[in-house]
Design a protein around this motif. Structure first.
Motif, PDB file in Angstrom:
ATOM      1  N   ALA A  71       0.844  -1.197   0.000  1.00 42.97           N
ATOM      2  CA  ALA A  71       0.000   0.000   0.000  1.00 42.97           C
ATOM      3  C   ALA A  71       0.877   1.243   0.000  1.00 42.97           C
ATOM      4  O   ALA A  71       1.948   1.268   0.585  1.00 42.97           O
ATOM      5  N   LYS A  72       0.407   2.266  -0.679  1.00 39.08           N
ATOM      6  CA  LYS A  72       1.147   3.516  -0.748  1.00 39.08           C
ATOM      7  C   LYS A  72       0.412   4.567   0.074  1.00 39.08           C
ATOM      8  O   LYS A  72      -0.802   4.639   0.026  1.00 39.08           O
ATOM      9  N   PRO A  73       1.153   5.399   0.811  1.00 41.44           N
ATOM     10  CA  PRO A  73       0.499   6.461   1.576  1.00 41.44           C
ATOM     11  C   PRO A  73      -0.089   7.509   0.636  1.00 41.44           C
ATOM     12  O   PRO A  73       0.404   7.704  -0.474  1.00 41.44           O
ATOM     13  N   ASN A  74      -1.157   8.161   1.094  1.00 47.45           N
ATOM     14  CA  ASN A  74      -1.724   9.226   0.274  1.00 47.45           C
ATOM     15  C   ASN A  74      -0.772  10.417   0.257  1.00 47.45           C
ATOM     16  O   ASN A  74       0.216  10.455   0.984  1.00 47.45           O
ATOM     17  N   ASP A  75      -1.064  11.388  -0.572  1.00 44.62           N
ATOM     18  CA  ASP A  75      -0.172  12.530  -0.762  1.00 44.62           C
ATOM     19  C   ASP A  75       0.108  13.268   0.547  1.00 44.62           C
ATOM     20  O   ASP A  75       1.250  13.616   0.836  1.00 44.62           O
ATOM     21  N   PHE A  76      -0.926  13.499   1.358  1.00 47.73           N
ATOM     22  CA  PHE A  76      -0.722  14.209   2.622  1.00 47.73           C
ATOM     23  C   PHE A  76       0.213  13.422   3.523  1.00 47.73           C
ATOM     24  O   PHE A  76       1.152  13.975   4.096  1.00 47.73           O
ATOM     25  N   TYR A  77      -0.017  12.129   3.661  1.00 49.97           N
ATOM     26  CA  TYR A  77       0.846  11.291   4.490  1.00 49.97           C
ATOM     27  C   TYR A  77       2.281  11.346   3.984  1.00 49.97           C
ATOM     28  O   TYR A  77       3.223  11.455   4.769  1.00 49.97           O
ATOM     29  N   GLU A  78       2.475  11.250   2.671  1.00 46.74           N
ATOM     30  CA  GLU A  78       3.828  11.307   2.107  1.00 46.74           C
ATOM     31  C   GLU A  78       4.508  12.617   2.483  1.00 46.74           C
ATOM     32  O   GLU A  78       5.692  12.631   2.825  1.00 46.74           O
ATOM     33  N   ARG A  79       3.773  13.714   2.420  1.00 50.08           N
ATOM     34  CA  ARG A  79       4.340  15.019   2.762  1.00 50.08           C
ATOM     35  C   ARG A  79       4.698  15.072   4.244  1.00 50.08           C
ATOM     36  O   ARG A  79       5.734  15.619   4.616  1.00 50.08           O
ATOM     37  N   VAL A  80       3.856  14.491   5.100  1.00 48.36           N
ATOM     38  CA  VAL A  80       4.161  14.414   6.538  1.00 48.36           C
ATOM     39  C   VAL A  80       5.455  13.632   6.736  1.00 48.36           C
ATOM     40  O   VAL A  80       6.358  14.068   7.447  1.00 48.36           O
ATOM     41  N   PHE A  81       5.552  12.474   6.094  1.00 49.35           N
ATOM     42  CA  PHE A  81       6.730  11.621   6.259  1.00 49.35           C
ATOM     43  C   PHE A  81       7.996  12.341   5.783  1.00 49.35           C
ATOM     44  O   PHE A  81       9.058  12.204   6.389  1.00 49.35           O
ATOM     45  N   GLU A  82       7.893  13.114   4.701  1.00 50.44           N
ATOM     46  CA  GLU A  82       9.049  13.859   4.193  1.00 50.44           C
ATOM     47  C   GLU A  82       9.540  14.884   5.219  1.00 50.44           C
ATOM     48  O   GLU A  82      10.741  15.060   5.401  1.00 50.44           O
ATOM     49  N   VAL A  83       8.601  15.556   5.897  1.00 53.95           N
ATOM     50  CA  VAL A  83       8.979  16.541   6.921  1.00 53.95           C
ATOM     51  C   VAL A  83       9.608  15.832   8.118  1.00 53.95           C
ATOM     52  O   VAL A  83      10.675  16.220   8.589  1.00 53.95           O
ATOM     53  N   VAL A  84       8.957  14.790   8.602  1.00 51.65           N
ATOM     54  CA  VAL A  84       9.449  14.071   9.780  1.00 51.65           C
ATOM     55  C   VAL A  84      10.850  13.515   9.529  1.00 51.65           C
ATOM     56  O   VAL A  84      11.711  13.569  10.414  1.00 51.65           O
ATOM     57  N   ALA A  85      11.100  13.042   8.326  1.00 55.22           N
ATOM     58  CA  ALA A  85      12.415  12.483   7.994  1.00 55.22           C
ATOM     59  C   ALA A  85      13.530  13.514   8.142  1.00 55.22           C
ATOM     60  O   ALA A  85      14.692  13.147   8.301  1.00 55.22           O
ATOM     61  N   GLN A  86      13.179  14.796   8.122  1.00 49.22           N
ATOM     62  CA  GLN A  86      14.190  15.854   8.170  1.00 49.22           C
ATOM     63  C   GLN A  86      14.355  16.516   9.537  1.00 49.22           C
ATOM     64  O   GLN A  86      15.144  17.447   9.679  1.00 49.22           O
ATOM     65  N   ILE A  87      13.639  16.031  10.548  1.00 49.61           N
ATOM     66  CA  ILE A  87      13.797  16.602  11.888  1.00 49.61           C
ATOM     67  C   ILE A  87      15.207  16.280  12.371  1.00 49.61           C
ATOM     68  O   ILE A  87      15.596  15.110  12.424  1.00 49.61           O
ATOM     69  N   PRO A  88      15.977  17.304  12.715  1.00 48.20           N
ATOM     70  CA  PRO A  88      17.371  17.051  13.128  1.00 48.20           C
ATOM     71  C   PRO A  88      17.476  16.275  14.448  1.00 48.20           C
ATOM     72  O   PRO A  88      16.610  16.386  15.320  1.00 48.20           O
ATOM     73  N   THR A  89      18.544  15.544  14.584  1.00 46.74           N
ATOM     74  CA  THR A  89      18.853  14.841  15.825  1.00 46.74           C
ATOM     75  C   THR A  89      18.917  15.853  16.970  1.00 46.74           C
ATOM     76  O   THR A  89      19.489  16.934  16.816  1.00 46.74           O
ATOM     77  N   GLY A  90      18.307  15.499  18.099  1.00 46.58           N
ATOM     78  CA  GLY A  90      18.327  16.380  19.264  1.00 46.58           C
ATOM     79  C   GLY A  90      17.277  17.471  19.233  1.00 46.58           C
ATOM     80  O   GLY A  90      17.242  18.328  20.110  1.00 46.58           O
ATOM     81  N   ARG A  91      16.424  17.453  18.227  1.00 47.82           N
ATOM     82  CA  ARG A  91      15.353  18.442  18.099  1.00 47.82           C
ATOM     83  C   ARG A  91      14.028  17.697  18.030  1.00 47.82           C
ATOM     84  O   ARG A  91      13.983  16.504  17.695  1.00 47.82           O
ATOM     85  N   VAL A  92      12.954  18.388  18.330  1.00 49.47           N
ATOM     86  CA  VAL A  92      11.611  17.814  18.255  1.00 49.47           C
ATOM     87  C   VAL A  92      10.683  18.830  17.606  1.00 49.47           C
ATOM     88  O   VAL A  92      10.980  20.026  17.564  1.00 49.47           O
ATOM     89  N   THR A  93       9.571  18.349  17.108  1.00 46.03           N
ATOM     90  CA  THR A  93       8.546  19.242  16.585  1.00 46.03           C
ATOM     91  C   THR A  93       7.199  18.711  17.021  1.00 46.03           C
ATOM     92  O   THR A  93       7.101  17.674  17.661  1.00 46.03           O
ATOM     93  N   SER A  94       6.147  19.442  16.666  1.00 39.49           N
ATOM     94  CA  SER A  94       4.800  19.045  17.080  1.00 39.49           C
ATOM     95  C   SER A  94       3.953  18.669  15.868  1.00 39.49           C
ATOM     96  O   SER A  94       4.240  19.069  14.739  1.00 39.49           O
TER      97      SER A  94
END
Length: 115
Positions: A5-28
């Motif tokens: 199964a492939k994630p929908n476009d919104f999910y893919e965009r979420v995953f792309e952002v999460v993949a770039q969260i730097p080590t030692g940092r967090v986001t909401s």
């Protein structure tokens, strides 16, 4: 859901952002939603994060770095044991309470991707 199964476009965009969260940092969840142009979409980001393991992305997301707006580890039920907290501690993320991160010190705004 099958592993093909492939994630929908919104999910893919979420995953792309999460993949770039730097080590030692967090986001909401809300910061990700706002960055993606869905101002009230924090829950949608949460749904994406709850389901990301059902997709065969070919890479591991640093999902432990996505918290609620208060810095609370609301997603920890999706990690075995205390893994979410332990991973953050290994990255030297400070806690103000047992399951609450010091957001003033460690918050990462996805808007930084644009700079």
């Amino acid at each position: 859901m099958s592993s093909s199964a492939k994630p929908n476009d919104f999910y893919e965009r979420v995953f792309e952002v999460v993949a770039q969260i730097p080590t030692g940092r967090v986001t909401s969840y809300g910061a990700i939603a706002q960055y993606l142009g869905v101002a009230s979409g924090a829950r949608m980001v949460g749904y994406a994060m709850n389901n990301y393991r059902s997709y065969n992305l070919g890479y591991e997301l640093p999902a432990h770095r996505v918290l609620n707006r208060l810095g609370q580890l609301t997603g920890r039920a999706h990690f075995e044991g205390d893994t979410m907290r332990e991973r953050l501690q290994q990255e030297e993320v400070e806690f103000v309470d047992e399951y609450q991160v010091n957001m003033e010190k460690h918050f990462w705004d996805p808007v930084e991707l644009e700079g």
